[in-house]
Design an enzyme around this catalytic site. Structure first.
Site, mmCIF file in Angstrom:
data_model
loop_
_atom_site.group_PDB
_atom_site.id
_atom_site.type_symbol
_atom_site.label_atom_id
_atom_site.label_comp_id
_atom_site.label_asym_id
_atom_site.label_seq_id
_atom_site.Cartn_x
_atom_site.Cartn_y
_atom_site.Cartn_z
ATOM 1 N N CYS A 1 1.801 76.015 23.458
ATOM 2 C CA CYS A 1 0.240 76.164 23.059
ATOM 3 C C CYS A 1 -0.666 75.355 22.303
ATOM 4 O O CYS A 1 -1.414 75.540 23.400
ATOM 5 C CB CYS A 1 0.391 77.172 21.357
ATOM 6 N N CYS B 1 -7.337 74.668 9.400
ATOM 7 C CA CYS B 1 -7.416 73.932 8.084
ATOM 8 C C CYS B 1 -8.248 73.228 9.189
ATOM 9 O O CYS B 1 -9.199 72.875 8.159
ATOM 10 C CB CYS B 1 -6.505 73.443 7.467
ATOM 11 N N CYS C 1 -30.995 73.961 24.222
ATOM 12 C CA CYS C 1 -31.229 74.664 26.112
ATOM 13 C C CYS C 1 -29.915 75.072 26.238
ATOM 14 O O CYS C 1 -30.076 75.317 27.505
ATOM 15 C CB CYS C 1 -31.944 73.595 26.160
ATOM 16 N N CYS D 1 -27.248 69.680 42.382
ATOM 17 C CA CYS D 1 -26.532 70.709 43.520
ATOM 18 C C CYS D 1 -26.570 70.627 44.393
ATOM 19 O O CYS D 1 -27.946 70.249 45.097
ATOM 20 C CB CYS D 1 -26.842 71.926 42.956
ATOM 21 N N CYS E 1 -33.592 55.105 32.652
ATOM 22 C CA CYS E 1 -32.313 54.705 31.030
ATOM 23 C C CYS E 1 -33.205 55.470 30.231
ATOM 24 O O CYS E 1 -34.008 55.642 29.100
ATOM 25 C CB CYS E 1 -32.615 53.761 31.028
#
Length: 1064
Positions: free
Chosen positions: A842, A866, A946, A996, A1055
């Site tokens: 796991c 924790c 966003c 894309c 940049c």
């Protein structure tokens, strides 16, 4: 009929609007720019009137006129003025002061004692004597009954007997009845052929001695009117009316005789002076204006009359107004302002009581409507997706009224006097408990807030009567009381408990893994694992008796709120009586599992019983007090003496090891001795059964916030943090037990006398064989197999309770909190540096899958319990790239934070805040970074807010950094290289995240809507500034603070660090 019914509500609306004045500026908008200064002038006039109204004499006609000036139909643009004008505060002062004066009113009987009061006068009301009057007519005596039937549609008409004679009616009053006024109803417009032209009235002590009182000429066009004649003499009890007309017959439709009865007074009620009456009229007018203004603020009228007609009228006519007002921010502020003034006093005023009466009635009606909608949605074909708290958009709009009413109840509960008043409204409490299951998410949030305030004010006994509970759970909720209850035959699975209405909310949010632990027909392992919820186990149309709300599903957020509420109730934060009852109710639900019959223990039947689901919900709110008192070791007899000791293993013969199996030949045996003594061929067929003490035993435990209960036939556990549960039905739910097998699989627990289990402790199942390859084969000093993995220098501490390791807080039966489908003993496990134990496979799966969605997050690398960093030697290879990526993102985020000048914001420098002295965490939470598919480096993709709506459905190959998608050939930064190279989204002024088609950069919102934005013509694209999804923004400044080509063209921002350094 339909037309009439459609018209009736409109008629009531018109009547209600008669006293509402139109806005003075509503009909002069055609004046153009000349009308601009008029609103401020009009507001100035109203402000002056508002300031004067509290200074005028209390209850005077002048004050009433000042208040009436506010009875106009305001428009939404006036709401900000209403907020500033303090008109609500002034109206509240008038109403509260009038209430204080109410106790000082002087009755008319004592008014002569007051020198400042007016002359006394009395108001008398004559009695209606018509029912006891005997009427004799000059003709057609049979028709005289129509004169006193209280209907003007019937009539008496003279006949041939008195044709060409005087028509008359003689009326004789009963004894002790003294007539004072006679009224005759004539309608010459309808009775065209039976008109009356004149009437004469006579009276006397008997029928032989009449005195003429008056004669009246009746207008021939009289339309349905009454003709009256007073009777001055008190001893005249016989009256006579003579009728004449132009035709041969006349018609009379009704007769009324008013007078007094000896011994009965004519004065009505308590008499008040004219000053007091004027004060009350002023108060009534003030209350009317207040309702009128609040109707425009809340969208529905707050009315004093709570009859069904008014409520129906309000419900049907004000929904659109509410929807129109809802989006206005200033309207919301105005509502809070008005509610605060309305319920800010320490004493309930007359106005508050009237408003509360309406609210209770309105919530009752809304509760019924919401319940019907919930039932229909639950039983529809889409019942699988029906969920309380997850309403559709249309349903969300329809709950506005209920939400507004609950807002006012919540405001009222903010004061001690308000909470006390609400605690006595049993009907209201029942309605909000219903809305807890059927209301929308925002209604449910208000209900839980109300419950926190109201529950401390009421007793558990009163609450029990509301929900129909006969008796409260015992204060002594230990196993002792459970052992002394009746047999399981008398147990009713449908009996309502006092906290079932709350526990069912948790139960409906649980996801339960169900395991059937048994043997297959061939003797091999039989693994039956399924995932169920309450909605899939208990069908909507099943008859749940009083627990109608134990159906459907609830949202996770609501369940978490109820978990916290019940834990606070058990800890005594509400009240001590509620603490005792809460602990007792939780314990009672868990102990009810021991009362299930053999038939109800069958898995398929058990999953359909409310007992199991309420027990799982109770395990989510378990505390240490339950653990100490709900185990079988606490059993004792009815007189409080310790019970006889449980049978011990005769083979161990140490007087300590408890026996589990009872063999007819070998005696009482523990589990280990039973397995070894029955390995031989001659002893395998011994008849054995589970000890009765073991079958009835129950063990309750709490490990790391996960509640667990063990019975002979069942293991049930639930975790409140994840709202996951597991139910394991163990082999042999009955007491009979077959012959022993040669071996037991150390992982799945399967038994067999052949195959691999004949020579080892791992079965032939593929998963078990995979686990065996990495599992440790060492035998611990306690005799148990090590549950850890191979290659560890120090073995995993024994998970069966034999270890003295203080860091170990889990055992073999605890679920792995990552998968929550298998116990820790069912696969090789590791103990992290923090001390918590998980399955090795796991942990590896979590680290390999990493984060969900495109944005980089590192919560996956934290301990699920924790929230400390995962650390273990066997995970080093998987953790190293994660740590490297973390350092890279941390460095870039801190650099960007410093260049933007945000490293000294209050969130970092203020003590007690989440990010105090932790700028790295603040920067990583503020900025969104993504992994480039080509270079595998982290790159900046805008602020995290966003990225909130982006899900897991994305193509990772489209995540490309600016350096790897440099289609515009941006200039390389001489200081930072291409590490911080950024591109602008082609269709808006945002930093690009996706690359894309090999040509186009998108931000997150535009990427989600790429099919639309990519097909927009160039002339329809917005100009700078452009918002997400190609929407035009107002203003002139670009959000990126740079000059760039028109929208629709690729542009390299350069940049990012240097660009922001120049900007800031």
């Amino acid at each position: 009929m339909e037309v009439e019914e459609d018209n009736k509500p409109q008629k009531r609306i018109d009547e209600q609007d008669l006293n509402v004045c139109e806005h003075p500026l509503s009909d002069i908008t055609i004046a153009g720019e000349a009308v601009n200064p008029l609103p401020s002038t009009f507001h100035g006039l109203l402000q002056t009137i508002a300031d004067l109204m509290v200074l005028l004499p209390m209850g005077s006609g002048l004050q009433q006129m000042a208040v009436r000036c506010w009875g106009i139909r305001f428009v939404p643009t006036d709401h900000s003025f209403l907020h500033r004008s303090q008109v609500f505060s002034n109206i509240s002062k008038i109403l509260s002061r009038s209430e204080e004066l109410e106790d000082c009113t002087v009755s008319m009987q004592d008014s002569h004692q007051s020198t400042w009061n007016q002359l006394s006068c009395t108001v008398e009301s004559l009695k209606d004597l018509t029912a006891s009057v005997e009427i004799k007519a000059s003709s057609r005596q049979a028709m005289v009954g129509s004169l006193t039937d209280a209907s003007t549609e019937t009539f008496w008409e003279s006949g041939d007997e008195d044709r060409n004679k005087t028509k008359s009616l003689t009326l004789a009053c009963a004894q002790n009845h003294h007539p004072k006024l006679i009224c005759v109803h004539i309608d010459n417009c309808r009775d065209l052929a039976n008109k009356i032209s004149s009437m004469s009235f006579f009276s006397g002590p008997n029928s032989d001695d009449f005195v003429k009182l008056r004669s009246v000429e009746v207008e021939t066009r009289l339309l349905g009117g009454w003709v009256n004649c007073p009777i001055p003499e008190s001893d005249h009890t016989v009256l006579r009316v003579e009728l004449k007309g132009p035709d041969n017959s006349v018609r009379v439709r009704q007769i009324r005789i008013l007078g007094e009865i000896v011994g009965e007074p004519l004065k009505i009620g308590k008499q008040y002076s004219a000053t007091t009456i004027q004060q009350r009229n002023c108060e009534s007018e003030t209350l009317r204006v207040f309702r009128l203004i609040t109707s425009q603020v809340f969208g529905k009228l707050i009315v004093g009359d709570v009859d069904g007609h008014n409520l129906n009228n309000l419900d049907s006519t004000s929904a659109s107004a509410s929807e129109n007002l809802e989006p206005l921010e200033e309207s919301n502020d105005l509502r809070e302002h008005m509610v605060g003034i309305l319920f800010s006093r320490s004493k309930l005023t007359h106005l508050q009581k009237q408003v509360i009466v309406h609210i209770v009635q309105a919530i009752r009606k809304e509760t019924s409507r919401v319940r019907d909608e919930w039932e229909s949605l639950l039983c529809s074909t889409t019942a699988g997706s029906a969920s309380s708290g997850q309403s559709l958009d249309a349903a969300k709009n329809s709950d506005t009224y209920c939400f507004e009413m609950l807002s006012m109840v919540l405001a009222l509960s903010g004061s001690s006097v308000g909470r006390t008043y609400l605690s006595h409204q049993s009907g209201l409490l029942g309605d909000i408990l219903s809305l807890l299951h059927t209301g929308s998410a925002r209604v449910q949030r208000q209900v839980t807030a109300l419950l926190r305030r109201i529950l401390p004010e009421i007793t558990p006994e009163f609450f029990g009567k509301i929900i129909g509970v006969d008796h409260l759970p015992p204060k002594d909720f230990s196993i002792i009381s459970a052992a002394n209850k009746g047999s399981t035959i008398d147990f009713d699975v449908h009996k309502i408990g006092i906290l079932d209405v709350f526990l069912s909310v948790i139960a409906k949010a649980l996801t339960v893994q169900v395991k059937m632990k048994s043997k297959s027909a061939t003797g091999g392992p039989a693994k039956e694992i399924s995932t169920v919820t309450l909605a899939t186990s208990i069908q909507p149309k099943e008859h749940m008796k009083g627990r109608w709300w134990l159906r459907g599903t609830t949202s996770r957020k609501l369940a978490e709120v109820i978990v916290h509420l019940l834990k606070d109730m058990a800890s005594g934060k509400l009240s001590e009586p509620w603490a005792n009852v809460t602990k007792g109710a939780i314990a009672e639900n868990i102990l009810n599992l021991t009362h299930l019959s053999e038939e109800q223990r069958i898995p398929n039947t058990c999953l359909h019983t409310p007992t199991l689901w309420l027990a799982l919900a109770s395990l989510c709110v378990l505390d240490k007090d339950h653990v100490e008192r709900l185990s079988s070791g606490q059993w004792s007899t009815t007189d409080g003496q310790p019970a006889p000791p449980r049978p011990t293993c005769t083979n161990h013969d140490d007087g300590e090891t408890n026996a589990i199996i009872q063999c007819n030949s070998c005696g009482n045996l523990c589990a280990d001795c039973d397995r070894f003594l029955h390995l031989h061929r001659r002893t395998r067929m011994h008849q054995r059964q589970v000890c009765k003490e073991e079958e009835e035993a129950i063990k309750v435990e709490l490990h790391e916030g996960c509640g667990r209960t063990k019975l002979f036939w069942l293991l049930a556990l639930a975790d409140a943090r994840t709202l996951k549960a597991l139910v394991e039905y163990r082999e042999g739910s009955t007491r009979s037990r077959g012959s022993a097998a040669n071996g037991v699989c150390r992982f799945c627990g399967a038994t067999s006398n052949s195959g691999l289990l004949a020579i080892g402790n791992v079965c032939a199942d593929h998963e078990c064989q995979e686990y065996a390859r990495t599992a440790c084969t060492k035998l611990l000093n306690c005799g148990h197999m090590c549950g850890g993995i191979q290659g560890e220098t120090t073995c995993l501490p024994c998970l069966h309770g034999c270890s003295n390791d203080t860091n170990l807080k889990q055992d073999a039966d605890d679920m792995c909190m990552i998968c929550f489908t298998e116990a820790l003993s069912c696969a090789p496990a590791i103990q992290l540096k923090c001390g918590h134990v998980f399955h090795l496979h796991c942990c590896k799966a979590v680290l390999m899958k990493r984060w969900a969605g495109p944005r980089i997050t590192f919560s996956f690398s934290l301990c699920p319990i924790c929230k400390v960093d995962i650390e273990h030697s066997m995970l080093t290879d998987l953790l190293m790239p994660v740590h490297d990526l973390y350092k890279d993102v941390r460095r870039k985020a801190l650099m960007r934070l410093e260049y933007e000048g945000l490293h000294t914001v209050e969130a970092i420098t203020t003590s007690g805040t989440r990010y105090y002295n932790d700028p790295a965490s603040y920067a990583m939470d503020r900025y969104a970074y993504y992994v480039c598919y080509k270079c595998s480096k982290a790159y900046y993709g805008g602020e995290a807010r966003c990225d909130a709506e982006v899900g897991e459905n994305y193509d990772p190959t489209e995540l490309v950094c600016g350096a790897c998608s440099d289609v515009a050939r941006a200039q390389m930064c001489p200081k930072h290289g291409t590490d911080f190279l950024e591109y602008k989204c082609r269709y808006c002024c945002s930093v690009a995240v996706f690359f894309c088609f090999g040509t186009t950069h998108f931000c997150n919102p535009c990427h989600d809507d790429f099919q639309r934005v990519t097909n927009l013509p160039r002339n329809e694209l917005p100009s700078c500034p452009a918002g997400p999804k190609a929407k035009q923004l107002e203003g002139d400044e670009c959000p990126l603070h740079v000059k760039h080509p028109p929208t629709g063209e690729e542009f390299a921002l350069g940049c990012g660090v240097c660009r922001n350094a120049h900007t800031f």
